[in-house]
Design an enzyme around this catalytic site. Structure first.
Site, PDB file in Angstrom:
ATOM      1  N   ASP A   2      35.409  28.745  38.336  1.00  0.00           N
ATOM      2  CA  ASP A   2      35.924  29.695  39.306  1.00  0.00           C
ATOM      3  C   ASP A   2      35.733  31.117  38.772  1.00  0.00           C
ATOM      4  OD1 ASP A   2      37.506  31.283  40.954  1.00  0.00           O
ATOM      5  OD2 ASP A   2      39.083  29.780  41.136  1.00  0.00           O
ATOM      6  N   SER A  41      36.594  31.746  44.885  1.00  0.00           N
ATOM      7  CA  SER A  41      37.824  30.976  44.766  1.00  0.00           C
ATOM      8  C   SER A  41      38.411  30.636  46.137  1.00  0.00           C
ATOM      9  CB  SER A  41      38.822  31.749  43.896  1.00  0.00           C
ATOM     10  OG  SER A  41      39.879  30.928  43.472  1.00  0.00           O
TER      11      SER A  41
END
Length: 819
Positions: A648, A363
């Site tokens: 993600d 991320s």
């Protein structure tokens, strides 16, 4: 690629073996007690048979109308490979002339239970309540054909491929005058189970076709001549049809045949079947690739010198004495990006950055990593330059990234990307917005170019993680798979299938490269690594429950796995679970609403076509998420999908721990950097649960009530009873002694006290996840806080390094004596 014997190091390479094919005969007999009825009558039932490992082969029985006791007595056959997991799918449908046929029941059957040469009659119970049954007979017989050459890592299997060249040898009149428009003949060729599947062309505009298909496939080429108008209208009339069984074609020999067409004489086809090269473009192996192993040797020389300085050693370390240190950076948007800069600055100031071998992130952490690795010497330079760059661009409003000029630029870039053959999605647009926000322009950097940062072992190896999920059939809770990106390769930790980053996005079939596309810019990978757009409604519900469902689910699965050992996962047959069952059209629509991902990211699946080894589930390196329900059915797994759906990783578990525990990477010390505002240990505890579920050595994360209430700058976790477990130093994002000290041991003056009041958790905190615009003051406060927390823990870090060095020393001595 070097072959690996069964006694070799697990997961580092593949094996090559020859294995014969078998003929599976299936006779669908009858069903009893099927009380499935529509509004006006009993069900009109038929059975569909499909074996995913025999692609292109799909059979359907006759329909028995108005019956709860249908009798079919129909026989079908498949060619099967004994070294792959063959799960036959038997689906009972209720035929409907008005709407889509409903699925009544679906049964999966592992045909390895059928003994060669012995007829087996099987009765499937279609419901837990009983009374609903399906009778089927099975027979497996060995073929006299030459054995098939397989390549496998005991999880994935690549089978032999053949190429079928089809050319128009001679064409007569391709068009006939008919009124105002000309009538054209279109040739359509279909080879089910092949990479190409269907190809069509108007006669006279193309003269050659090629199909790639499994060599042992028992299917056929179907050709149809269709009449159409030159204005584009299809007349829906066929001028002729041709069927060619592939097994009738001798390898390497040309076969010429006239197309049996009415009113279209002179159409002649020439066919030639040849073997495809056996070399794979996909590397099958769970361990590090040769390039990483070479890097590890170079990096250890750098680490050895850094450790000698940091620990004031009186001698040089041998390569086998050098401990492996890894950074494990969590996600957290811009907050994670800024904090990670501070942590790296601190390690550099302490002379410890050169002690790190692996650097993993997810991320927002990947934003820092991607920027730094644009410079081949980044860890040797002053990091104030990259920090100033980030501060400058984060101070700008995010709205500037949506200006008309920027949007026009994005559109042009996405258009060019589509012209190259790449699929485009919202995640790609997000990647461009990120680039504009973080750098003011779209950078041309590519992941493969980061190899320059590793040529001399001058930097740690960067590892970026994402999750592969189901596009539109399951939520993330029930299905997710780790995908690792590095400058050397991109691949699945679960399956042990990897490709060079230059080929990510290109099209593959059965491990071979079919269509190469230009390598994507790293901004599009950043859009993947921080892709929050592929969620569905079910995922959103889990998020709204603040992870409580996740915890309850993991605990439940953990208890179930303790009660049921892995050997009992897959009974020989099962009816599809209720949460997988498509059922009626209404149920399908509801399921689509709950699990569909309307904004999902699209990437070509480089595992497409590969099959699962018959023993894949018992392989140690086949890593699952404890539930195992989907993993027990190969047709539900990623090799069956044409595309990947990457999200993600922080969305579900905010940790990059799997990269630290890959086979062949024995990490001795992990520096875990936490960037959560409210749950400093949650991701670490989830990582522990995940690793223990895999049987991986992970230190037990035990916390005192005081630590839970008020975390310290650094927490050390180790397991003396398990020498294989790494020592772990966890650095929560906390403002503890920083309030009173501007540097370790340097107390703040009254004028400096305000600088120590960093609001990390309050409702008015500037560091909330969705914030992408920071004042310079807030930016500096955050990275300086992270810098301080690591430097304030210098003694703990040095002691941990001494500990893992001592762990390595006896092993290194034993190794040298053995040699």
């Amino acid at each position: 690629m070097e072959s690996l014997s069964p006694e070799g190091a697990p997961g580092h390479s593949h094996q090559e073996e020859a294995s014969v094919c078998w003929r599976l005969t299936v006779r669908v007999l009858e069903a009893r007690g099927l009380h499935w009825a529509d509004l006006f009558s009993e069900a009109d039932l038929y059975v569909m048979l499909q074996l995913p490992t025999a692609p292109g082969m799909k059979f359907k029985t006759k329909t028995v109308t108005n019956s709860s006791h249908p009798v079919w007595n129909e026989t079908f056959s498949f060619l099967i490979q004994s070294q792959v997991k063959n799960i036959l799918e038997l689906t009972i449908y209720d035929e409907d002339l008005i709407k889509k046929d409903d699925i009544c029941f679906k049964v999966f059957y592992d045909v390895s239970e059928v003994l060669p040469g012995k007829l087996l009659r099987k009765t499937f119970l279609l419901s837990p309540q009983g009374g609903e049954e399906l009778d089927v007979e099975f027979l497996v017989e060995k073929l006299s054909d030459p054995p098939e050459n397989l390549i496998t890592n005991n999880i994935l299997v690549a089978r032999e491929l053949s190429c079928l060249d089809v050319s128009l040898n001679r064409v007569g009149s391709a068009a006939m005058a008919s009124g105002e428009d000309e009538e054209e003949l279109e040739l359509e060729l279909v080879l089910k189970g092949s990479y190409e599947d269907t190809q069509a062309s108007v006669l006279g505009t193309a003269s050659a076709f090629i199909f790639h298909y499994p060599k042992a496939q028992d299917t056929e080429l179907n050709g149809t001549l269709k009449r159409s108008r030159s204005n584009g209208w299809n007349l829906d009339t066929s001028a002729g049809h041709l069927t060619v069984p592939l097994r009738s074609l001798a390898t390497g020999k040309k076969v010429t045949m006239d197309f049996p067409a009415t009113n279209a004489p002179g159409v002649r086809l020439q066919l030639r079947a040849d073997c495809c090269p056996k070399e794979l473009a996909v590397r099958l192996g769970c361990g590090p690739c040769p390039q990483e192993e070479a890097f590890l040797s170079r990096r250890k020389q750098v680490v050895a010198k850094a450790l000698k300085r940091a620990l004031q050693l009186d001698r040089d370390l041998q390569e086998d004495e050098v401990p492996v240190v890894g950074i494990m950076a969590e996600g957290g948007g811009a907050r994670a990006m800024i904090s990670l800069y501070g942590h790296l600055v601190a390690l550099q100031k302490l002379g410890l950055l050169d002690c790190v071998t692996y650097f993993s992130g997810i991320s927002g952490s990947t934003w820092t990593m991607a920027h730094l690795y644009g410079d081949p010497e980044w860890s040797q330079r002053d990091l104030q330059g990259p920090i100033s760059h980030a501060r400058k661009h984060l101070a700008k409003s995010l709205l500037r990234a949506f200006s008309p000029e920027c949007l026009a630029s994005y559109w042009q870039t996405l258009k060019q990307r589509a012209e190259q053959g790449h699929s485009t999605s919202v995640a790609d647009l997000w990647g461009l917005v990120l680039e504009s926000k973080l750098h003011g322009q779209v950078m041309e950097q590519k992941l493969s170019e980061q190899r320059a940062t590793l040529e001399r072992g001058q930097n740690p190896l960067p590892l970026y993680l994402s999750l592969n999920v189901k596009e539109n059939s399951l939520d993330t809770l029930h299905f997710k798979e780790w995908v690792e990106f590095s400058p050397y390769e991109v691949g699945f930790l679960k399956y042990g299938g990897f490709i060079p980053p230059e080929l990510f996005g290109s099209e593959f079939f059965m491990g071979r490269l079919m269509k190469q596309l230009p390598e994507s810019q790293i901004c599009f990978l950043e859009g993947i690594w921080s892709n929050i757009f592929s969620v569905n409604l079910t995922d959103t519900w889990y998020e709204l429950t603040s992870g409580e469902t996740w915890k309850q689910y993991i605990e439940g699965r953990k208890q179930n796995s303790e009660k049921q050992p892995p050997a009992s996962w897959g009974t020989s047959s099962c009816v599809e679970a209720s949460w997988l069952q498509p059922g009626t059209a209404l149920a399908q629509a509801l399921k689509g609403i709950l699990t569909g991902r309307p904004l999902h990211q699209r990437s070509a699946n480089f595992l497409h076509g590969l099959q699962l080894h018959r023993d894949y589930r018992v392989q140690k390196d086949f890593s699952t998420w404890a539930e195992g329900q989907v993993d027990s059915n190969p047709s539900q797994l990623t090799p069956q999908a044409p595309q990947l759906c990457l999200v993600d990783a922080a969305y579900f578990i905010n940790s990059s721990c799997p990269s630290m525990f890959r086979p062949g990477r024995r990490v001795d010390l992990i520096l875990s950097f936490n960037y959560s505002q409210s749950s400093p240990f949650e991701a670490l505890q989830q990582a522990e649960q995940y690793c223990r579920g895999q049987g991986l050595p992970f230190p037990h994360v035990e916390l005192s009530p005081e630590d839970q209430c008020q975390p310290k700058e650094c927490h050390l976790f180790s397991d003396p009873a398990c020498p294989e477990a790494p020592v772990l130093l966890h650095f929560p994002l906390v403002n503890a002694s920083f309030r009173d000290y501007s540097a370790p041991g340097v107390q703040r003056s009254l004028a400096e006290l305000k600088a120590g009041q960093v609001n990390l958790t309050g409702a008015t905190s500037p560091y909330i996840l969705c914030n992408m615009t920071y004042t310079e003051e807030d930016f500096d406060s955050l990275w300086q806080l992270s810098d301080y927390n690591v430097r304030n823990s210098q003694d703990t870090i040095l002691q941990a390094l001494r500990t893992v060095l001592q762990h390595r020393a006896p092993e290194a001595k034993s190794s040298r004596v053995h040699v």
